[in-house]
Motif scaffolding. Sequence first.
Motif, PDB file in Angstrom:
ATOM      1  N   ILE A  85       0.856  -1.180   0.000  1.00  9.22           N
ATOM      2  CA  ILE A  85       0.000   0.000   0.000  1.00  9.22           C
ATOM      3  C   ILE A  85       0.896   1.236   0.000  1.00  9.22           C
ATOM      4  N   LYS A  86       0.362   2.315  -0.593  1.00  7.80           N
ATOM      5  CA  LYS A  86       1.177   3.520  -0.758  1.00  7.80           C
ATOM      6  C   LYS A  86       0.271   4.711  -1.044  1.00  7.80           C
ATOM      7  N   ARG A  87       0.659   5.862  -0.515  1.00  9.82           N
ATOM      8  CA  ARG A  87      -0.074   7.092  -0.861  1.00  9.82           C
ATOM      9  C   ARG A  87       0.132   7.376  -2.346  1.00  9.82           C
ATOM     10  N   VAL A  88      -0.919   7.721  -3.025  1.00 10.16           N
ATOM     11  CA  VAL A  88      -0.852   7.983  -4.457  1.00 10.16           C
ATOM     12  C   VAL A  88       0.013   9.203  -4.770  1.00 10.16           C
ATOM     13  N   TYR A  89       0.205  10.072  -3.779  1.00  6.48           N
ATOM     14  CA  TYR A  89       0.998  11.284  -3.985  1.00  6.48           C
ATOM     15  C   TYR A  89       2.503  11.012  -3.957  1.00  6.48           C
ATOM     16  N   LEU A  90       2.913   9.833  -3.493  1.00  2.25           N
ATOM     17  CA  LEU A  90       4.334   9.491  -3.463  1.00  2.25           C
ATOM     18  C   LEU A  90       4.810   9.096  -4.851  1.00  2.25           C
ATOM     19  N   GLN A  91       6.100   9.262  -5.071  1.00  2.00           N
ATOM     20  CA  GLN A  91       6.717   8.973  -6.364  1.00  2.00           C
ATOM     21  C   GLN A  91       6.489   7.507  -6.771  1.00  2.00           C
ATOM     22  N   PRO A  92       6.005   7.277  -8.008  1.00  2.00           N
ATOM     23  CA  PRO A  92       5.890   5.890  -8.492  1.00  2.00           C
ATOM     24  C   PRO A  92       7.269   5.231  -8.536  1.00  2.00           C
ATOM     25  N   ASP A  93       7.278   3.924  -8.355  1.00  2.00           N
ATOM     26  CA  ASP A  93       8.522   3.168  -8.310  1.00  2.00           C
ATOM     27  C   ASP A  93       8.331   1.895  -9.129  1.00  2.00           C
ATOM     28  N   GLU A  94       9.391   1.441  -9.779  1.00  2.00           N
ATOM     29  CA  GLU A  94       9.303   0.204 -10.564  1.00  2.00           C
ATOM     30  C   GLU A  94       8.848  -0.967  -9.711  1.00  2.00           C
ATOM     31  N   GLU A  95       9.215  -0.957  -8.436  1.00  2.00           N
ATOM     32  CA  GLU A  95       8.874  -2.054  -7.537  1.00  2.00           C
ATOM     33  C   GLU A  95       7.399  -2.041  -7.112  1.00  2.00           C
ATOM     34  N   ASP A  96       6.645  -1.016  -7.534  1.00  2.00           N
ATOM     35  CA  ASP A  96       5.220  -0.941  -7.209  1.00  2.00           C
ATOM     36  C   ASP A  96       4.418  -2.022  -7.922  1.00  2.00           C
ATOM     37  N   GLY A  97       4.917  -2.516  -9.039  1.00  2.00           N
ATOM     38  CA  GLY A  97       4.144  -3.476  -9.823  1.00  2.00           C
ATOM     39  C   GLY A  97       2.921  -2.787 -10.404  1.00  2.00           C
ATOM     40  N   THR A  98       1.786  -3.460 -10.380  1.00  2.00           N
ATOM     41  CA  THR A  98       0.542  -2.879 -10.875  1.00  2.00           C
ATOM     42  C   THR A  98       0.007  -1.913  -9.832  1.00  2.00           C
ATOM     43  N   ARG A  99      -0.182  -0.662 -10.237  1.00  2.00           N
ATOM     44  CA  ARG A  99      -0.628   0.398  -9.317  1.00  2.00           C
ATOM     45  C   ARG A  99      -2.143   0.554  -9.459  1.00  2.00           C
ATOM     46  N   ILE A 100      -2.855   0.250  -8.353  1.00  2.00           N
ATOM     47  CA  ILE A 100      -4.319   0.273  -8.370  1.00  2.00           C
ATOM     48  C   ILE A 100      -4.826   1.298  -7.359  1.00  2.00           C
ATOM     49  N   LEU A 101      -5.517   2.307  -7.856  1.00  2.00           N
ATOM     50  CA  LEU A 101      -6.122   3.322  -6.987  1.00  2.00           C
ATOM     51  C   LEU A 101      -7.424   2.761  -6.415  1.00  2.00           C
ATOM     52  N   VAL A 102      -7.552   2.787  -5.088  1.00  3.92           N
ATOM     53  CA  VAL A 102      -8.730   2.215  -4.430  1.00  3.92           C
ATOM     54  C   VAL A 102      -9.568   3.282  -3.715  1.00  3.92           C
ATOM     55  N   ASP A 103      -9.460   4.515  -4.155  1.00  3.99           N
ATOM     56  CA  ASP A 103     -10.276   5.625  -3.637  1.00  3.99           C
ATOM     57  C   ASP A 103     -11.473   5.839  -4.557  1.00  3.99           C
TER      58      ASP A 103
ATOM     59  N   ASP B 297      -2.395   2.343 -12.928  1.00  2.00           N
ATOM     60  CA  ASP B 297      -2.685   1.340 -13.961  1.00  2.00           C
ATOM     61  C   ASP B 297      -4.170   0.997 -14.009  1.00  2.00           C
ATOM     62  N   LEU B 298      -4.815   1.053 -12.852  1.00  2.00           N
ATOM     63  CA  LEU B 298      -6.224   0.678 -12.758  1.00  2.00           C
ATOM     64  C   LEU B 298      -6.864   1.469 -11.618  1.00  2.00           C
ATOM     65  N   TRP B 299      -8.048   2.019 -11.875  1.00  2.00           N
ATOM     66  CA  TRP B 299      -8.771   2.756 -10.838  1.00  2.00           C
ATOM     67  C   TRP B 299     -10.028   1.967 -10.504  1.00  2.00           C
ATOM     68  N   LEU B 300     -10.056   1.371  -9.326  1.00  2.00           N
ATOM     69  CA  LEU B 300     -11.215   0.591  -8.886  1.00  2.00           C
ATOM     70  C   LEU B 300     -12.015   1.393  -7.862  1.00  2.00           C
ATOM     71  N   LYS B 301     -12.712   2.421  -8.334  1.00  2.00           N
ATOM     72  CA  LYS B 301     -13.444   3.275  -7.404  1.00  2.00           C
ATOM     73  C   LYS B 301     -14.618   2.549  -6.750  1.00  2.00           C
ATOM     74  N   GLU B 302     -15.106   1.494  -7.377  1.00  2.00           N
ATOM     75  CA  GLU B 302     -16.246   0.761  -6.813  1.00  2.00           C
ATOM     76  C   GLU B 302     -15.846  -0.144  -5.655  1.00  2.00           C
TER      77      GLU B 302
ATOM     78  N   GLY C 197      -5.530  17.594  -7.168  1.00  2.00           N
ATOM     79  CA  GLY C 197      -4.297  18.183  -7.664  1.00  2.00           C
ATOM     80  C   GLY C 197      -3.348  17.222  -8.348  1.00  2.00           C
ATOM     81  N   LEU C 198      -3.791  16.026  -8.658  1.00  2.00           N
ATOM     82  CA  LEU C 198      -2.908  15.025  -9.253  1.00  2.00           C
ATOM     83  C   LEU C 198      -3.386  14.692 -10.659  1.00  2.00           C
ATOM     84  N   THR C 199      -2.489  14.826 -11.618  1.00  2.00           N
ATOM     85  CA  THR C 199      -2.841  14.465 -12.986  1.00  2.00           C
ATOM     86  C   THR C 199      -2.753  12.947 -13.141  1.00  2.00           C
ATOM     87  N   LYS C 200      -3.424  12.435 -14.151  1.00  2.00           N
ATOM     88  CA  LYS C 200      -3.376  10.988 -14.399  1.00  2.00           C
ATOM     89  C   LYS C 200      -1.956  10.545 -14.730  1.00  2.00           C
TER      90      LYS C 200
END
Length: 115
Positions: A5-23, A38-43, A29-32
């Motif tokens: 898990i990680k705050r979306v505002y932190l710098q992306p990292d190669e070790e993140d793997g698939t980045r899924i927003l769960v908000d 990689d995937l936004w699962l708002k539901e 203030g954050l651009t896509k």
Amino acid sequence: MHIKIKRVYLQPDEEDGTRILVDRLWPRGLTKAKASVDLWLKEVAPSTELRKWFGHDPEKWKEFQTRYRAELRQNTEQVSLLKQKAAKGVVTLLFGAKDEEHNEAVVLQKLLAPK
């Protein structure tokens, strides 16, 4: 299955793997491009009612977890999708909350962790 898990505002990292927003809401203030999601699962996020009730109040954390897990039991499609992604490799669940210990990504990480 490795779920971080990680705050979306932190710098992306190669070790993140698939980045899924769960908000449920896109982070302010954050651009896509900068979010590198990689995937936004708002539901899969807590309902608006639950999110507003909780308000990131640590005093309500235990009850929030109970209520959110109950919502997730009714949302099997989104939870299954998360499990499928996690089975393929490293997944990082992204959240916007400042509180890194009391948010939906923490609950999801525990739920998805191998037993």
